[in-house]
Design a protein around this motif. Structure first.
Motif, PDB file in Angstrom:
ATOM      1  N   ARG A 186     -75.257  58.784  30.983  1.00  0.00           N
ATOM      2  CA  ARG A 186     -75.344  60.186  31.393  1.00  0.00           C
ATOM      3  C   ARG A 186     -74.274  60.573  32.416  1.00  0.00           C
ATOM      4  N   VAL A 187     -73.503  59.593  32.879  1.00  0.00           N
ATOM      5  CA  VAL A 187     -72.526  59.871  33.925  1.00  0.00           C
ATOM      6  C   VAL A 187     -71.498  60.897  33.456  1.00  0.00           C
ATOM      7  N   VAL A 188     -70.951  60.703  32.267  1.00  0.00           N
ATOM      8  CA  VAL A 188     -69.921  61.617  31.768  1.00  0.00           C
ATOM      9  C   VAL A 188     -70.523  62.982  31.465  1.00  0.00           C
ATOM     10  N   ALA A 189     -71.642  62.997  30.749  1.00  0.00           N
ATOM     11  CA  ALA A 189     -72.264  64.272  30.387  1.00  0.00           C
ATOM     12  C   ALA A 189     -72.679  65.069  31.622  1.00  0.00           C
ATOM     13  N   SER A 190     -73.039  64.364  32.687  1.00  0.00           N
ATOM     14  CA  SER A 190     -73.469  65.030  33.920  1.00  0.00           C
ATOM     15  C   SER A 190     -72.306  65.327  34.859  1.00  0.00           C
ATOM     16  N   GLU A 191     -71.100  64.915  34.463  1.00  0.00           N
ATOM     17  CA  GLU A 191     -69.886  65.121  35.261  1.00  0.00           C
ATOM     18  C   GLU A 191     -70.002  64.510  36.658  1.00  0.00           C
ATOM     19  N   LEU A 192     -70.528  63.297  36.693  1.00  0.00           N
ATOM     20  CA  LEU A 192     -70.629  62.581  37.966  1.00  0.00           C
ATOM     21  C   LEU A 192     -69.542  61.518  38.112  1.00  0.00           C
ATOM     22  N   TYR A 193     -68.576  61.501  37.201  1.00  0.00           N
ATOM     23  CA  TYR A 193     -67.577  60.435  37.213  1.00  0.00           C
ATOM     24  C   TYR A 193     -66.599  60.544  38.374  1.00  0.00           C
ATOM     25  N   TYR A 194     -66.585  61.660  39.108  1.00  0.00           N
ATOM     26  CA  TYR A 194     -65.722  61.780  40.284  1.00  0.00           C
ATOM     27  C   TYR A 194     -66.401  61.266  41.558  1.00  0.00           C
ATOM     28  N   PHE A 195     -67.678  60.948  41.463  1.00  0.00           N
ATOM     29  CA  PHE A 195     -68.418  60.482  42.631  1.00  0.00           C
ATOM     30  C   PHE A 195     -68.299  58.962  42.779  1.00  0.00           C
ATOM     31  N   PRO A 196     -68.331  58.460  44.018  1.00  0.00           N
ATOM     32  CA  PRO A 196     -68.524  57.017  44.189  1.00  0.00           C
ATOM     33  C   PRO A 196     -69.929  56.663  43.713  1.00  0.00           C
ATOM     34  N   LEU A 197     -70.002  55.835  42.688  1.00  0.00           N
ATOM     35  CA  LEU A 197     -71.255  55.599  41.970  1.00  0.00           C
ATOM     36  C   LEU A 197     -71.497  54.099  41.863  1.00  0.00           C
ATOM     37  N   PHE A 198     -72.666  53.654  42.305  1.00  0.00           N
ATOM     38  CA  PHE A 198     -73.014  52.236  42.301  1.00  0.00           C
ATOM     39  C   PHE A 198     -74.359  52.053  41.609  1.00  0.00           C
ATOM     40  N   HIS A 199     -74.610  50.833  41.168  1.00  0.00           N
ATOM     41  CA  HIS A 199     -75.950  50.489  40.707  1.00  0.00           C
ATOM     42  C   HIS A 199     -76.654  49.727  41.823  1.00  0.00           C
ATOM     43  N   LEU A 237     -84.556  66.114  45.318  1.00  0.00           N
ATOM     44  CA  LEU A 237     -83.563  67.163  45.095  1.00  0.00           C
ATOM     45  C   LEU A 237     -83.465  67.492  43.611  1.00  0.00           C
ATOM     46  N   PRO A 238     -83.306  68.754  43.260  1.00  0.00           N
ATOM     47  CA  PRO A 238     -83.007  69.091  41.862  1.00  0.00           C
ATOM     48  C   PRO A 238     -81.692  68.436  41.450  1.00  0.00           C
ATOM     49  N   PHE A 239     -81.627  67.959  40.234  1.00  0.00           N
ATOM     50  CA  PHE A 239     -80.426  67.259  39.786  1.00  0.00           C
ATOM     51  C   PHE A 239     -79.203  68.166  39.849  1.00  0.00           C
ATOM     52  N   LYS A 240     -79.385  69.446  39.595  1.00  0.00           N
ATOM     53  CA  LYS A 240     -78.250  70.374  39.635  1.00  0.00           C
ATOM     54  C   LYS A 240     -77.681  70.494  41.047  1.00  0.00           C
ATOM     55  N   VAL A 253     -83.408  61.966  46.693  1.00  0.00           N
ATOM     56  CA  VAL A 253     -83.594  61.265  45.428  1.00  0.00           C
ATOM     57  C   VAL A 253     -83.665  62.305  44.320  1.00  0.00           C
ATOM     58  N   CYS A 254     -83.104  61.971  43.161  1.00  0.00           N
ATOM     59  CA  CYS A 254     -83.143  62.893  42.028  1.00  0.00           C
ATOM     60  C   CYS A 254     -83.374  62.103  40.750  1.00  0.00           C
ATOM     61  N   ASP A 255     -83.679  62.821  39.694  1.00  0.00           N
ATOM     62  CA  ASP A 255     -83.855  62.192  38.386  1.00  0.00           C
ATOM     63  C   ASP A 255     -83.414  63.184  37.322  1.00  0.00           C
ATOM     64  N   SER A 256     -82.558  62.738  36.438  1.00  0.00           N
ATOM     65  CA  SER A 256     -82.049  63.624  35.388  1.00  0.00           C
ATOM     66  C   SER A 256     -82.861  63.527  34.108  1.00  0.00           C
ATOM     67  N   THR A 257     -83.871  62.643  34.083  1.00  0.00           N
ATOM     68  CA  THR A 257     -84.636  62.441  32.853  1.00  0.00           C
ATOM     69  C   THR A 257     -85.988  63.138  32.866  1.00  0.00           C
ATOM     70  N   ARG A 258     -86.426  63.600  34.043  1.00  0.00           N
ATOM     71  CA  ARG A 258     -87.731  64.257  34.116  1.00  0.00           C
ATOM     72  C   ARG A 258     -87.801  65.121  35.368  1.00  0.00           C
ATOM     73  N   LEU A 278     -78.935  50.253  31.974  1.00  0.00           N
ATOM     74  CA  LEU A 278     -78.311  51.100  30.961  1.00  0.00           C
ATOM     75  C   LEU A 278     -78.968  52.468  30.831  1.00  0.00           C
ATOM     76  N   GLU A 279     -79.978  52.745  31.652  1.00  0.00           N
ATOM     77  CA  GLU A 279     -80.747  53.967  31.456  1.00  0.00           C
ATOM     78  C   GLU A 279     -79.961  55.224  31.794  1.00  0.00           C
ATOM     79  N   LEU A 280     -79.113  55.174  32.819  1.00  0.00           N
ATOM     80  CA  LEU A 280     -78.441  56.385  33.281  1.00  0.00           C
ATOM     81  C   LEU A 280     -76.924  56.347  33.136  1.00  0.00           C
ATOM     82  N   GLN A 281     -76.341  55.164  32.917  1.00  0.00           N
ATOM     83  CA  GLN A 281     -74.883  55.088  32.853  1.00  0.00           C
ATOM     84  C   GLN A 281     -74.304  56.004  31.781  1.00  0.00           C
TER      85      GLN A 281
END
Length: 353
Positions: free
Chosen positions: A97-110, A70-73, A52-57, A92-95
């Protein structure tokens, strides 16, 4: 037009394909615990998460609910072909951040996608029964479309949008001043303003359990004697309840909670049948998942006055499918559904007229 006709093959194959993948839960807020306990682990819908990770804290703990933190990096450095990410945060909290975090190549679900899938698999007959109760094809298309969008990860859908929630629309055009409007979830008063504009003669009993927002509303409507602000929780009975006012998020997710230790305060709950005096011409509820409880506490009022009902369905999955059945079987109303947001998973309202 039934829920059983939705093709869920893609999700079924995705779930099967999670074996051998690194399943990452992104978001360590209050959604995480419930999602892990209900859906993750041996014998459940999803395997045990890899991390589990968190990019906000920063997370001080080494594990959360038995899952390594896990560290977000480190997550960003994983290989997309070996990894599946499930967002366990608000819609809407993390969506963003997907582009800024460069996670758009991952299979990503809510997480909501898997919650809906699991609910449909276990309750398909009940879900089909609920949609069959709707009185018109547009309502059925809207109702099914909202659920299908969540299943498919379609966050936005302008085609389902309808303006003017509760009143001022083609179902409830003008408020009936022969009785009062009971409006729960008054929040910042925007819908109370609309109600007075719709019919200046309407009397409004507005309920807002947040101490902060109810004080604001009393000041805002102090020159409107037809509006009464009640700083109480509408409920199925008169009782004391634990309430989380969520003021760190401006109260957008304020709700009754069973977790008294982490609630903001204890607050008085009241039933419409016992608390409201006089005729009621409409009940409109946006009460963060307490809608079924409030309807229970309004049984005598509904039978006596036959008020129009406007009930939010989207806070709990069970509400989407149970509330239409309850209202139809107990009271025999004609049912319609409208969706009052371009965001697929919020502002779905059942109209009973």
């Amino acid at each position: 037009m039934l829920f059983s006709e939705i093709d869920t093959t893609y999700l079924a194959n995705t779930i099967k394909g999670l074996q051998g993948k690194k399943l990452i839960l992104w978001g360590a807020g209050r959604r995480l615990k419930g999602f892990v306990e209900q859906y993750c682990g041996d014998g459940k819908l999803l395997p045990t998460p890899y991390g589990v990770c968190d990019s906000t804290r920063e997370i001080a703990e080494k594990t959360l609910w038995g899952i390594p933190v896990l560290p977000f990096k480190d997550v960003q450095a994983m290989l997309p072909k070996d990894t599946v990410i499930i967002i366990t945060a608000g819609l809407l909290e993390l969506q963003a951040r997907v582009v800024a975090s460069e996670l758009y190549y991952f299979p990503l679900f809510h997480c909501r996608t898997f919650e809906v899938y699991d609910y449909l698999q276990k309750n398909l007959d009940q879900c089909d029964r609920a949609i069959g109760l709707l009185a018109d094809p547009v309502s059925k298309k809207t109702y099914r479309g909202c659920i299908e969008n969540i299943l498919c990860g379609r966050l936005w859908d302008q085609s389902l949008f309808s303006a003017s929630p509760y009143f001022g629309n083609d179902i409830n055009e003008r408020l009936d001043a022969s009785g009062q409007l009971v409006f729960a979830g008054a929040f910042n008063g925007k819908h109370l303003d609309r109600a007075l504009e719709n019919n200046p003669a309407i009397r409004i009993a507005a309920f807002e359990p947040s101490k902060t927002w109810s004080a604001y509303l009393r000041e805002k409507f102090k020159a409107a004697p037809q509006v009464t602000i009640h700083n109480k929780i509408l409920w199925s009975e008169n009782t004391l309840l634990s309430f989380d006012d969520d003021m760190s998020n401006s109260g957008l997710d304020a709700h009754v909670t069973t977790d008294a230790a982490n609630s903001t305060y204890q607050h008085e709950g009241v039933a419409i049948d016992d608390y409201i005096e006089g005729k009621v011409s409409m009940i409109a509820l946006d009460v963060e998942g307490s809608e079924q409880r409030v309807v229970q506490g309004a049984h005598r009022t509904i039978e006596r006055d036959r008020p129009k009902l406007c009930l939010c369905l989207y806070h709990n999955l069970d509400d989407y499918f149970r509330i239409p059945v309850i209202i139809s079987e107990r009271y025999g109303y004609r049912l319609h559904v409208k969706h009052h947001s371009t965001i697929s998973a919020i502002e779905t309202v059942l109209y009973a007229v």
